[in-house]
Motif scaffolding. Structure first.
Motif, PDB file in Angstrom:
ATOM      1  N   ILE A 323       0.833  -1.206   0.000  1.00  0.00           N
ATOM      2  CA  ILE A 323       0.000   0.000   0.000  1.00  0.00           C
ATOM      3  C   ILE A 323       0.863   1.249   0.000  1.00  0.00           C
ATOM      4  N   ARG A 324       1.954   1.225   0.810  1.00  0.00           N
ATOM      5  CA  ARG A 324       2.855   2.378   0.860  1.00  0.00           C
ATOM      6  C   ARG A 324       3.480   2.631  -0.503  1.00  0.00           C
ATOM      7  N   GLN A 325       3.869   1.527  -1.188  1.00  0.00           N
ATOM      8  CA  GLN A 325       4.482   1.689  -2.518  1.00  0.00           C
ATOM      9  C   GLN A 325       3.502   2.331  -3.499  1.00  0.00           C
ATOM     10  N   PHE A 326       2.255   1.819  -3.529  1.00  0.00           N
ATOM     11  CA  PHE A 326       1.268   2.337  -4.478  1.00  0.00           C
ATOM     12  C   PHE A 326       0.881   3.784  -4.154  1.00  0.00           C
ATOM     13  N   PHE A 327       0.823   4.102  -2.858  1.00  0.00           N
ATOM     14  CA  PHE A 327       0.521   5.486  -2.484  1.00  0.00           C
ATOM     15  C   PHE A 327       1.653   6.430  -2.882  1.00  0.00           C
ATOM     16  N   LEU A 328       2.901   5.965  -2.736  1.00  0.00           N
ATOM     17  CA  LEU A 328       4.031   6.810  -3.146  1.00  0.00           C
ATOM     18  C   LEU A 328       4.000   7.057  -4.657  1.00  0.00           C
ATOM     19  N   GLU A 329       3.634   6.026  -5.424  1.00  0.00           N
ATOM     20  CA  GLU A 329       3.517   6.211  -6.870  1.00  0.00           C
ATOM     21  C   GLU A 329       2.431   7.249  -7.184  1.00  0.00           C
ATOM     22  N   THR A 330       1.293   7.110  -6.493  1.00  0.00           N
ATOM     23  CA  THR A 330       0.205   8.071  -6.694  1.00  0.00           C
ATOM     24  C   THR A 330       0.637   9.474  -6.287  1.00  0.00           C
ATOM     25  N   PHE A 331       1.340   9.573  -5.150  1.00  0.00           N
ATOM     26  CA  PHE A 331       1.802  10.874  -4.665  1.00  0.00           C
ATOM     27  C   PHE A 331       2.736  11.528  -5.685  1.00  0.00           C
ATOM     28  N   PHE A 332       3.625  10.721  -6.295  1.00  0.00           N
ATOM     29  CA  PHE A 332       4.553  11.267  -7.284  1.00  0.00           C
ATOM     30  C   PHE A 332       3.793  11.784  -8.511  1.00  0.00           C
ATOM     31  N   ILE A 333       2.837  10.977  -9.008  1.00  0.00           N
ATOM     32  CA  ILE A 333       2.051  11.399 -10.184  1.00  0.00           C
ATOM     33  C   ILE A 333       1.253  12.657  -9.867  1.00  0.00           C
ATOM     34  N   CYS A 334       0.634  12.692  -8.664  1.00  0.00           N
ATOM     35  CA  CYS A 334      -0.162  13.860  -8.279  1.00  0.00           C
ATOM     36  C   CYS A 334       0.714  15.098  -8.124  1.00  0.00           C
ATOM     37  N   SER A 335       1.922  14.922  -7.616  1.00  0.00           N
ATOM     38  CA  SER A 335       2.840  16.068  -7.457  1.00  0.00           C
ATOM     39  C   SER A 335       3.196  16.650  -8.819  1.00  0.00           C
ATOM     40  N   VAL A 336       3.517  15.761  -9.768  1.00  0.00           N
ATOM     41  CA  VAL A 336       3.827  16.223 -11.127  1.00  0.00           C
ATOM     42  C   VAL A 336       2.607  16.916 -11.738  1.00  0.00           C
ATOM     43  N   ALA A 337       1.420  16.330 -11.514  1.00  0.00           N
ATOM     44  CA  ALA A 337       0.191  16.898 -12.075  1.00  0.00           C
ATOM     45  C   ALA A 337      -0.115  18.262 -11.468  1.00  0.00           C
ATOM     46  N   VAL A 338       0.105  18.414 -10.159  1.00  0.00           N
ATOM     47  CA  VAL A 338      -0.154  19.708  -9.504  1.00  0.00           C
ATOM     48  C   VAL A 338       0.791  20.774 -10.041  1.00  0.00           C
ATOM     49  N   VAL A 339       2.074  20.425 -10.199  1.00  0.00           N
ATOM     50  CA  VAL A 339       3.034  21.385 -10.751  1.00  0.00           C
ATOM     51  C   VAL A 339       2.624  21.789 -12.168  1.00  0.00           C
ATOM     52  N   LEU A 340       2.257  20.791 -12.980  1.00  0.00           N
ATOM     53  CA  LEU A 340       1.811  21.086 -14.345  1.00  0.00           C
ATOM     54  C   LEU A 340       0.529  21.910 -14.317  1.00  0.00           C
ATOM     55  N   GLY A 341      -0.378  21.606 -13.368  1.00  0.00           N
ATOM     56  CA  GLY A 341      -1.621  22.363 -13.233  1.00  0.00           C
ATOM     57  C   GLY A 341      -1.363  23.813 -12.871  1.00  0.00           C
ATOM     58  N   LEU A 342      -0.396  24.052 -11.978  1.00  0.00           N
ATOM     59  CA  LEU A 342      -0.041  25.426 -11.596  1.00  0.00           C
ATOM     60  C   LEU A 342       0.544  26.194 -12.779  1.00  0.00           C
ATOM     61  N   VAL A 343       1.334  25.498 -13.589  1.00  0.00           N
ATOM     62  CA  VAL A 343       1.879  26.136 -14.801  1.00  0.00           C
ATOM     63  C   VAL A 343       0.740  26.523 -15.742  1.00  0.00           C
ATOM     64  N   LEU A 344      -0.226  25.613 -15.904  1.00  0.00           N
ATOM     65  CA  LEU A 344      -1.381  25.914 -16.757  1.00  0.00           C
ATOM     66  C   LEU A 344      -2.161  27.113 -16.226  1.00  0.00           C
ATOM     67  N   VAL A 345      -2.325  27.184 -14.891  1.00  0.00           N
ATOM     68  CA  VAL A 345      -3.040  28.311 -14.286  1.00  0.00           C
ATOM     69  C   VAL A 345      -2.314  29.617 -14.579  1.00  0.00           C
ATOM     70  N   LYS A 346      -0.992  29.608 -14.429  1.00  0.00           N
ATOM     71  CA  LYS A 346      -0.207  30.817 -14.707  1.00  0.00           C
ATOM     72  C   LYS A 346      -0.365  31.265 -16.156  1.00  0.00           C
ATOM     73  N   ILE A 347      -0.454  30.285 -17.059  1.00  0.00           N
ATOM     74  CA  ILE A 347      -0.581  30.600 -18.488  1.00  0.00           C
ATOM     75  C   ILE A 347      -1.988  31.101 -18.804  1.00  0.00           C
ATOM     76  N   LEU A 348      -3.007  30.470 -18.215  1.00  0.00           N
ATOM     77  CA  LEU A 348      -4.395  30.754 -18.579  1.00  0.00           C
ATOM     78  C   LEU A 348      -5.030  31.875 -17.761  1.00  0.00           C
ATOM     79  N   LEU A 349      -4.438  32.215 -16.615  1.00  0.00           N
ATOM     80  CA  LEU A 349      -5.075  33.189 -15.728  1.00  0.00           C
ATOM     81  C   LEU A 349      -5.255  34.568 -16.370  1.00  0.00           C
ATOM     82  N   PRO A 350      -4.309  35.089 -17.154  1.00  0.00           N
ATOM     83  CA  PRO A 350      -4.549  36.385 -17.808  1.00  0.00           C
ATOM     84  C   PRO A 350      -5.766  36.364 -18.730  1.00  0.00           C
ATOM     85  N   ALA A 351      -5.929  35.272 -19.489  1.00  0.00           N
ATOM     86  CA  ALA A 351      -7.101  35.162 -20.370  1.00  0.00           C
ATOM     87  C   ALA A 351      -8.375  35.039 -19.541  1.00  0.00           C
ATOM     88  N   PHE A 352      -8.314  34.294 -18.450  1.00  0.00           N
ATOM     89  CA  PHE A 352      -9.460  34.147 -17.558  1.00  0.00           C
ATOM     90  C   PHE A 352      -9.834  35.501 -16.960  1.00  0.00           C
TER      91      PHE A 352
END
Length: 786
Positions: A323-352
């Motif tokens: 369970i710890r291994q699978f959660f760490l994998e999920t945590f890593f994917i979510c961390s990458v996704a959050v960073v990418l999501g923040l980049v998208l927000v920075k790019i899209l926020l002026p248009a928004f």
């Protein structure tokens, strides 16, 4: 990560969901924190009231002037009061002159009462004298550039030299109180005494300013509300009896004004609790869709991890370690996704920000960074719990035999999650279709007048225009591109004021009432292409029209029980020297937005006026405007020429709905994209699982369409189930939204069928990519390993 496609789809899906959720969160943060910057904000309330006469009742945000002057001395529970009167004014400094909106007349304790930041000047004395004004930073720069304006003289309304006593920071965007200029109340009171022979501080009846009250103990505000009504009854007793009217007063918490107040004459920048709720739900749904994608794709690919997990169990790995291994994998994917999501927000926020019409920014403060970390943990928990629990629960004996893929429980959960995804997506698509239909209905509905190619020119009651109106009108009409010119007080767009008067019913009995009023001249009807249903309009052939005649609308006929428009002709309004008679009935026209029904209206003759309206040739707008500018420069050079198109003013009334429509388009598109990413991944795994079955079927003579149908049938069933679930949900929420409009569409079943078809077609296109690919593959290759 074993499967690159799965990882890519998971990261992209989560990033889209996270960026959407963050942008909605940034918008919500402002909406939910309106007016939160005032000191002792929980102690501040606005005094509102419900007015009732013999013919109507309505609630309004404004109250009598005297409440702000006397409540503190009448009630110990009241610590202080502050009044705000909103108006326009003309300012001039040297050659620079403009007509400014949001010129607020306020009590001298304004800066002690509220939390607005005075940058220059003394908050205790800057509003003490009648000849002082406080400018916002915006206005200070506009008139004085980089000079320090404090102590300088600026002329107001062409007659009043005012000393700039301070500069205040521009009001925050999260404030329902907006102003450009602050004028002391003592100026208005002095002017009323000198010019109107009236002491405003003794005006208990009616409504004019916003009256704010600060209490000593906010927990007892309901008791104070009762006491305020007793004070009102005592001081209004005579007026109530004479005019046959009553007022019921209410204290409205400052924090409730922006989202929960929709009163007559309310703050124009008020929001909507329903809109906040809808977008909160949409943000959560889009994020959940992304998390469900992760769960579906991860569990669908469990076969690839099953043997690995079982071998690890055989050699001694515990369930907790897995369970710890699978959660760490999920945590890593979510961390990458959050960073990418923040980049998208920075790019899209002026248009928004440009779309919403307000600046928004993402600030990486310490508290926000903590929120991001918390966000990662929450998403990891939501997305990782079931996959980790499922993958760690494999039975090595069963799994190593290759039987896990037939797990009914796993298939049921995945299908349930796909159904949830498409339920939300179909609901959003249906909502978009309903919003689009309603907005098209609003755009195409006849308002009872024609605002197209009509230019409104405010002149703010300046004598130079009033005294020479005939000459100005004749000069403007010399242009072949200006078809008509009319003069009026207020107008069909922007809200009308109401006033108390009396009239009579069919039996001749007197009725007291307070109704909307509009003052116009003889050419108003033609300029706005309005229609009469009975009687006549004002005419130069009847000189008495200027003082003794009025018109009403059809709603007034219904309100006063006159039954037929012809019965209204000759009915009395007012009495004594103020008596006027009805000469005509206008067909109802919408002088407020379509959120509100047409109410009773009294139309009187305007001897003076505050604005002109020009009906121009739509094919020669530039020439008409050029002639207007040239004429204005000659006849009224001291009045700044500021004009607007009436049809554009009408469109501004529905800006919030237009923005909601566009935002919903974006969110529905994102939810569809996320759902399609999930379908693409699932269909890939299912095709791989059935690759040998497909090969056997092809060898036995199955056609490509039959194989595509085989692979698509299960998904079509899921979309159909989602359609059944989405229809009542979307109908409920959209019906509540439509209830905000007095004029609305009827929602038919066709909207939901169309939404279901759109979702089904998109799902089939997504699935078909893999299905067709599998169906046309060489069966020999797929069976080679058998």
């Amino acid at each position: 990560m074993i499967n690159k496609t799965t990882t890519f789809l998971n990261v992209v899906g989560l990033a889209i969901g996270i960026s959407t959720c963050i942008m909605i969160g940034i918008w919500l943060q402002r909406e939910l924190n309106f007016d939160n910057f005032h000191r002792n904000g929980k102690k501040i309330f606005r005094l509102t009231n419900t007015f009732t006469s013999e013919s109507e009742s309505f609630s309004q945000a404004i109250s009598g002037v005297a409440f702000g002057a006397h409540l503190k001395e009448q009630l110990p529970a009241v610590a202080s009061t502050c009044r705000i009167f909103n108006d326009d004014c003309k300012l001039q400094y040297g050659p620079i002159q403009f007509i400014e909106s949001n010129c607020a007349t306020v009590d001298s304790n304004f800066f002690q009462f509220f939390g607005f930041n005075l940058i220059k000047g003394d908050p205790a004395t800057s509003l003490n004298s009648p000849n002082q004004v406080v400018l916002t930073e915006r206005l200070a720069t506009k008139y004085f550039g980089k000079e320090n304006p404090v102590g300088k003289i600026i002329e107001m309304d062409g007659h009043y030299p005012m000393v700039v006593s301070g500069v205040v920071a521009n009001p925050p965007l999260n404030s329902h109180i907006q102003f450009n200029l602050l004028v002391p109340y003592s100026f208005l009171r002095k002017k009323a005494k000198e010019e109107w022979q009236s002491d405003l501080d003794e005006m208990w009846m009616g409504g004019w300013p916003f009256v704010y009250v600060r209490l000593n103990d906010e927990s007892r505000w309901k008791e104070t509300e009762t006491l305020i009504n007793k004070v009102a009854e005592r001081f209004q007793e005579k007026g109530r009896k004479e005019n046959k009217m009553t007022y019921q007063y209410f204290l409205q918490p400052l924090a409730n004004i922006h989202l929960k107040s929709h009163l007559r004459y309310d703050a124009p920048n008020n929001g909507s609790a329903a809109r906040v709720k809808i977008f909160s739900i949409v943000g959560i749904i889009v994020l959940l869709l992304a998390c469900i994608n992760y769960i579906n794709l991860t569990t669908a690919g469990a076969m690839k991890r099953a043997k690995e997990t079982s071998v690890r169990k055989v050699i001694g790995a515990t369930k907790l370690q897995l369970i710890r291994q699978f959660f760490l994998e999920t945590f890593f994917i979510c961390s990458v996704a959050v960073v990418l999501g923040l980049v998208l927000v920075k790019i899209l926020l002026p248009a928004f920000s440009a779309w919403i019409g307000q600046p928004y920014e993402l600030v990486f403060s310490f508290s926000n960074c903590l929120l991001v970390i918390g966000f990662i943990l929450v998403i990891s928990a939501i997305a990782g719990f079931y996959p980790a629990a499922m993958l760690s629960s494999f039975k090595p004996v069963t799994t190593l035999k290759g039987n896990f893929s037939t797990s009914a429980k796993g298939n049921f959960i995945r299908k349930s999650l796909v159904v949830f995804q498409f339920t939300m997506t179909i609901a959003l698509i249906a909502s978009i279709l309903i919003i689009t239909q309603q907005m098209n209905f609003i755009r195409n509905k006849s308002l009872g007048f024609v605002g197209n190619a009509v230019i409104e020119v405010p002149f703010y009651g300046e004598n130079v225009v009033i005294a020479h109106y005939s000459a100005i009108r004749n000069e403007l009409m010399r242009s072949p591109y200006i078809k008509n010119v009319t003069k009026h007080f207020q107008n069909v767009v922007g809200g009308l004021g109401n006033g108390w008067t009396t009239t009579e019913n069919l039996k001749g009995e007197e009725i007291s009432t307070s109704l909307y009023q509009l003052l116009v001249d003889t050419t108003y009807l033609e300029t706005y292409s309005m229609q009469l249903v009975a009687g006549r309009f004002f005419s130069r052939d009847f000189p008495s029209d200027t003082a003794k005649s009025v018109l009403v609308n059809e709603s007034a006929v219904r309100t006063f029980g006159w039954k037929d428009p012809r019965n209204a002709i000759g009915k009395r309004f007012g009495k004594g020297k103020d008596e006027r008679r009805v000469i005509g009935v206008l067909k109802d026209f919408n002088f407020e937005s379509l959120h509100k029904p047409v109410e009773a209206l009294l139309v009187g003759y305007s001897k003076e006026g505050s604005s002109l309206s020009l009906k121009v040739d739509a094919n020669h707008l530039d020439e008409a405007i050029a002639h207007l500018k040239a004429t204005w420069k000659i006849v009224a050079p001291e009045i700044p020429l500021q004009y607007s198109f009436v049809d554009e003013q009408i469109e501004k009334q529905y800006q919030n709905e237009e923005k909601m429509q566009g935002t919903f388009y974006g969110f529905a598109g994102l939810s569809l994209l996320i759902a399609c990413l999930g379908l693409f991944g699932l269909s890939t795994f299912i095709v791989k699982r059935k690759v040998k079955e497909i090969g056997v079927r092809k060898i036995l003579g199955a056609s490509v369409p039959s194989i595509v149908r085989l692979l698509s049938t299960d998904f079509v069933k899921l979309v159909m189930i989602a359609f059944v679930l989405a229809t009542p949900m979307s109908w409920y929420f959209m019906n509540n939204w439509l209830n905000d409009f007095a004029y609305r569409i009827n929602v038919g079943s066709g909207v939901f069928l169309l939404a279901g078809c759109i979702a089904l077609i998109i799902a089939l296109i997504t699935i078909s990519f893999q299905s067709v690919r599998a169906a046309i593959a060489n069966p020999v290759k797929s069976l080679r390993t058998e």
